[in-house]
Design an enzyme around this catalytic site. Structure first.
Site, PDB file in Angstrom:
ATOM      1  CE1 TYR A 117      58.170  40.955  34.567  1.00 24.48           C
ATOM      2  CE2 TYR A 117      57.902  39.097  33.072  1.00 24.48           C
ATOM      3  CZ  TYR A 117      58.692  39.843  33.933  1.00 24.48           C
ATOM      4  OH  TYR A 117      60.010  39.474  34.159  1.00 24.48           O
ATOM      5  CE1 TYR A 166      63.835  41.395  30.363  1.00 26.46           C
ATOM      6  CE2 TYR A 166      63.439  40.406  32.499  1.00 26.46           C
ATOM      7  CZ  TYR A 166      63.281  40.390  31.136  1.00 26.46           C
ATOM      8  OH  TYR A 166      62.576  39.382  30.526  1.00 26.46           O
ATOM      9  NE  ARG A 167      58.705  41.130  30.505  1.00 30.56           N
ATOM     10  CZ  ARG A 167      58.680  39.977  29.840  1.00 30.56           C
ATOM     11  NH1 ARG A 167      59.781  39.307  29.622  1.00 30.56           N
ATOM     12  NH2 ARG A 167      57.547  39.499  29.380  1.00 30.56           N
TER      13      ARG A 167
HETATM   14  C1  LIG Z   1      56.322  29.946  33.915  1.00 30.64           C
HETATM   15  C2  LIG Z   1      56.636  31.161  33.082  1.00 30.64           C
HETATM   16  C3  LIG Z   1      57.859  31.256  32.451  1.00 30.64           C
HETATM   17  C4  LIG Z   1      58.178  32.386  31.693  1.00 30.64           C
HETATM   18  N1  LIG Z   1      59.372  32.423  31.055  1.00 30.64           N
HETATM   19  C5  LIG Z   1      59.709  33.476  30.290  1.00 30.64           C
HETATM   20  C6  LIG Z   1      60.944  33.494  29.578  1.00 30.64           C
HETATM   21  O1  LIG Z   1      61.688  32.517  29.575  1.00 30.64           O
HETATM   22  N2  LIG Z   1      61.264  34.609  28.879  1.00 30.64           N
HETATM   23  C7  LIG Z   1      60.424  35.669  28.809  1.00 30.64           C
HETATM   24  O2  LIG Z   1      60.763  36.653  28.143  1.00 30.64           O
HETATM   25  N3  LIG Z   1      59.231  35.668  29.436  1.00 30.64           N
HETATM   26  C8  LIG Z   1      58.845  34.609  30.182  1.00 30.64           C
HETATM   27  N4  LIG Z   1      57.612  34.594  30.813  1.00 30.64           N
HETATM   28  C9  LIG Z   1      56.769  35.811  30.782  1.00 30.64           C
HETATM   29  C10 LIG Z   1      55.753  35.921  29.594  1.00 30.64           C
HETATM   30  O3  LIG Z   1      54.799  34.888  29.659  1.00 30.64           O
HETATM   31  C11 LIG Z   1      56.434  35.974  28.218  1.00 30.64           C
HETATM   32  O4  LIG Z   1      57.352  37.046  28.172  1.00 30.64           O
HETATM   33  C12 LIG Z   1      55.455  36.144  27.041  1.00 30.64           C
HETATM   34  O5  LIG Z   1      56.158  35.978  25.821  1.00 30.64           O
HETATM   35  C13 LIG Z   1      54.746  37.508  26.970  1.00 30.64           C
HETATM   36  O6  LIG Z   1      53.474  37.327  26.419  1.00 30.64           O
HETATM   37  P1  LIG Z   1      53.109  37.555  24.881  1.00 30.64           P
HETATM   38  O7  LIG Z   1      54.227  37.033  24.044  1.00 30.64           O
HETATM   39  O8  LIG Z   1      51.743  36.991  24.697  1.00 30.64           O
HETATM   40  O9  LIG Z   1      53.134  39.129  24.761  1.00 30.64           O
HETATM   41  P2  LIG Z   1      51.887  40.117  24.897  1.00 30.64           P
HETATM   42  O10 LIG Z   1      51.219  39.869  26.203  1.00 30.64           O
HETATM   43  O11 LIG Z   1      51.065  40.066  23.703  1.00 30.64           O
HETATM   44  O12 LIG Z   1      52.655  41.504  24.902  1.00 30.64           O
HETATM   45  C14 LIG Z   1      53.409  41.937  25.986  1.00 30.64           C
HETATM   46  C15 LIG Z   1      53.316  43.466  26.083  1.00 30.64           C
HETATM   47  O13 LIG Z   1      53.972  44.053  24.963  1.00 30.64           O
HETATM   48  C16 LIG Z   1      53.213  45.150  24.457  1.00 30.64           C
HETATM   49  N5  LIG Z   1      52.757  44.796  23.102  1.00 30.64           N
HETATM   50  C17 LIG Z   1      52.441  43.550  22.680  1.00 30.64           C
HETATM   51  N6  LIG Z   1      52.155  43.553  21.383  1.00 30.64           N
HETATM   52  C18 LIG Z   1      52.274  44.827  20.964  1.00 30.64           C
HETATM   53  C19 LIG Z   1      52.140  45.444  19.696  1.00 30.64           C
HETATM   54  N7  LIG Z   1      51.840  44.722  18.614  1.00 30.64           N
HETATM   55  N8  LIG Z   1      52.346  46.765  19.605  1.00 30.64           N
HETATM   56  C20 LIG Z   1      52.697  47.495  20.694  1.00 30.64           C
HETATM   57  N9  LIG Z   1      52.850  46.956  21.930  1.00 30.64           N
HETATM   58  C21 LIG Z   1      52.645  45.631  22.057  1.00 30.64           C
HETATM   59  C22 LIG Z   1      52.081  45.376  25.420  1.00 30.64           C
HETATM   60  O14 LIG Z   1      52.495  46.313  26.395  1.00 30.64           O
HETATM   61  C23 LIG Z   1      51.902  44.016  26.055  1.00 30.64           C
HETATM   62  O15 LIG Z   1      51.374  44.084  27.362  1.00 30.64           O
HETATM   63  C24 LIG Z   1      57.252  33.471  31.584  1.00 30.64           C
HETATM   64  C25 LIG Z   1      56.010  33.357  32.233  1.00 30.64           C
HETATM   65  C26 LIG Z   1      55.708  32.215  32.969  1.00 30.64           C
HETATM   66  C27 LIG Z   1      54.388  32.108  33.657  1.00 30.64           C
END
Ligand SMILES: Cc1cc2nc3c(=O)[nH]c(=O)nc-3n(C[C@H](O)[C@H](O)[C@H](O)COP(=O)(O)OP(=O)(O)OC[C@H]3O[C@@H](n4cnc5c(N)ncnc54)[C@H](O)[C@@H]3O)c2cc1C
Length: 503
Positions: free
Chosen positions: A93, A459-460
């Protein structure tokens, strides 16, 4: 040391230098990254988009709310946009990269304290940089019998970041925002808001009660750019006495519609309370084969070929993997109900399958998806369907037709809720091949347009596609978001372009 590039839009070299110095005063010079080599990991995306459109100009890493406030004061002074990430692992994403080039990434990974765990109520209060792995270790060290609900990249990512994207996992707590309770948010002017009951002096119930008094605003801080969330409460699931993971298999490609219609009543009645996934054969094959072993012809893998390859390895075209939780007696009763509901509709059931994510164990198994063709490209297409066989079949036919035309393999892992389905389709591609990357981008854009034209929303979505997706969801909603944005962040310094919202 190379010069920082690109600059934030509308900010000159000299002013940017002053801003960097200000950020250094706010968080310590060692916590401001601006050398090109240091910025590389923050600009690394998997999407079918040019890298240069999403390169940050610098990274600032505060360690406290006070430091965030100081960073905001500098950003306001020099009109520098801040793109907030918690752990920045929003893979497929946009990862940690900003929606537009030149924004400064506000990386909150140093704010990684677990502030409270209430073992009786099953709640936790965490900072943005806390990972699922860290929280799980915390619970295990203290023998606290609470489960976490992990998204597939669980060990690496942040419950707070995932929840703000309205991400999900597999247990009954799989809708993460539904299990978030109370936020602390630093607004663009530096003021600090505590949502729900967090505003009561010496609050006793901030993580216990979600709504508080008056308008319920927590949703405004998800998929938005109205504030920087510095703390969040989450609910944790009491460890169930027992669980059973079941694989329901449908052996004909045409079985999809009846599979969905057979599962729906079990989800509505919460006989199946978890967020199981209905996946197609090609998606399942990514965990056991490389693409070239399955197909070496031209274009997308023909469905018949994928199904044939899967069947030879004991896998059907459609698999629904879910779990039952409760006492052993409850699980026996629920197993009978599941059999009675699914078997007459073509399913064969395999009981007691092992799936770590459904039983509170971390796993990176899902990353085998990226080995499929080893090309490093991943772009999630995430439309929503009502939970009805006819709609899911229609979406599947539409997606297959568009993907086939662009040479993209059709894969899907659908999260089946009671009334809706998140039909999450990964477009996996070779990002070092410019032609393939361009085809995937064109494919994704056509998918968006065609699905919206058929009445389906999303959804996203990832950076680079946010403006388009916002546009497809209607003018009034977007105008409303802009009015809030102007009120809360008149200078537009928080994450311009997030969900298409910018001044
Ligand atoms: C193989 C694979 C499987 C995956 N499976 C899943 C799954 O099962 N479910 C799922 O949900 N996702 C999945 N993902 C997608 C993703 O990797 C996850 O959603 C992951 O948790 C998002 O990254 P993060 O938690 O580091 O969030 P971040 O990258 O830190 O945050 C995501 C976004 O939220 C906002 N944000 C973050 N922190 C803040 C803050 N403190 N204040 C305001 N805005 C903020 C920003 O816009 C940011 O870009 C998958 C990805 C891969 C490659």
């Amino acid at each position: 040391m190379s010069a920082p590039r690109p600059l934030p839009a509308g900010v000159g070299d000299a002013d940017f230098g002053r801003a960097l110095a200000g950020f250094g005063d706010a968080v310590g010079a060692g916590h401001v990254l601006w050398d090109i080599a240091q910025l590389l990991p923050y600009g690394r995306i998997m999407l079918p988009l040019p890298d240069e459109d999403h390169q940050p100009s610098a990274v600032v890493m505060p360690a406290s709310v006070e430091e965030i406030q100081k960073v905001l004061a500098v950003a306001r002074r020099w009109h520098v946009p801040l793109w907030t990430v918690s752990t920045g692992r929003n893979f497929g994403y946009g990862s940690a990269a900003p929606a537009t080039a030149g924004q400064v990434v506000l990386d909150l990974r140093r704010m990684n304290r677990i502030l409270d765990v209430d073992a009786e109520l099953g709640t936790a209060l965490i900072e943005p940089g806390v990972t699922y792995q860290q929280l799980q270790a915390h619970l295990r060290e203290r023998n606290i019998p609470l489960w976490l609900d992990f998204p597939a990249p669980g060990p690496l990512v942040s419950p707070l970041g995932n929840t703000l994207e309205r991400g999900g996992g597999l247990t009954p707590y799989g809708d993460h925002f539904q299990h978030a309770c109370g936020m602390e948010v630093v607004l663009a002017d530096g003021s600090v808001l505590r949502t729900g009951l967090g505003g009561i002096a010496d609050t006793t119930s901030w993580q216990a009660h979600r709504y508080g008094y008056g308008p319920y605003v927590d949703g405004l801080f998800t998929q938005s750019n109205f504030g920087i969330v510095s703390k969040m409460g989450i609910w944790l699931m009491p460890a169930p006495p027992a669980y059973r993971t079941i694989m329901a298999q449908w052996w004909q490609d045409e079985d999809l519609g009846r599979a969905v219609d057979a599962i729906r009543p079990l989800r509505l009645a919460e006989t199946i309370s978890n967020f199981g996934t209905l996946a197609n054969a090609t998606l399942m094959l990514t965990s056991m084969a490389k693409r070239e072993e399955v197909y070496d012809g031209l274009g997308a893998i023909p469905i018949a070929r994928a199904n044939e390859f899967a069947k030879a390895r004991g896998l059907p075209p459609w698999v629904y993997l879910f779990s039952l939780y409760g006492t052993p007696e409850q699980i026996e009763v629920d197993t009978r109900l599941v059999k009675r509901a699914l078997e007459p509709h073509g399913a064969t059931l395999v009981l007691d399958v092992d799936d770590p994510l459904q039983r509170n164990e971390l796993s990176l198994q899902a990353f085998t998806l990226l080995n499929w063709n080893g090309g490093g490209g991943l772009c999630w297409f995430s439309p929503v369907a009502p939970n009805r066989g006819t709609d899911v079949v229609r979406q599947t036919e539409l997606a297959r037709r568009i993907m086939d035309a662009h040479g993209v393999d059709f894969m899907t892992g659908m999260t089946i809720n009671g009334r809706d389905i998140l039909n999450v389709m990964p477009l996996v591609f070779n990002r070092s091949d410019a032609v393939e990357t361009a085809l995937v981008r064109a494919c994704f854009e056509e998918l968006l347009t065609e699905f919206a034209a058929h009445g389906y929303g999303f959804y996203r979505t990832g950076i680079g596609f946010m403006d388009r997706v916002a546009e497809l969801h209607g003018r009034a909603g977007h105008e409303f978001a802009l009015r809030l944005k102007r009120a809360l962040d008149p200078l537009g310094i928080l994450a311009p372009g997030k969900s298409g919202i910018r001044i």
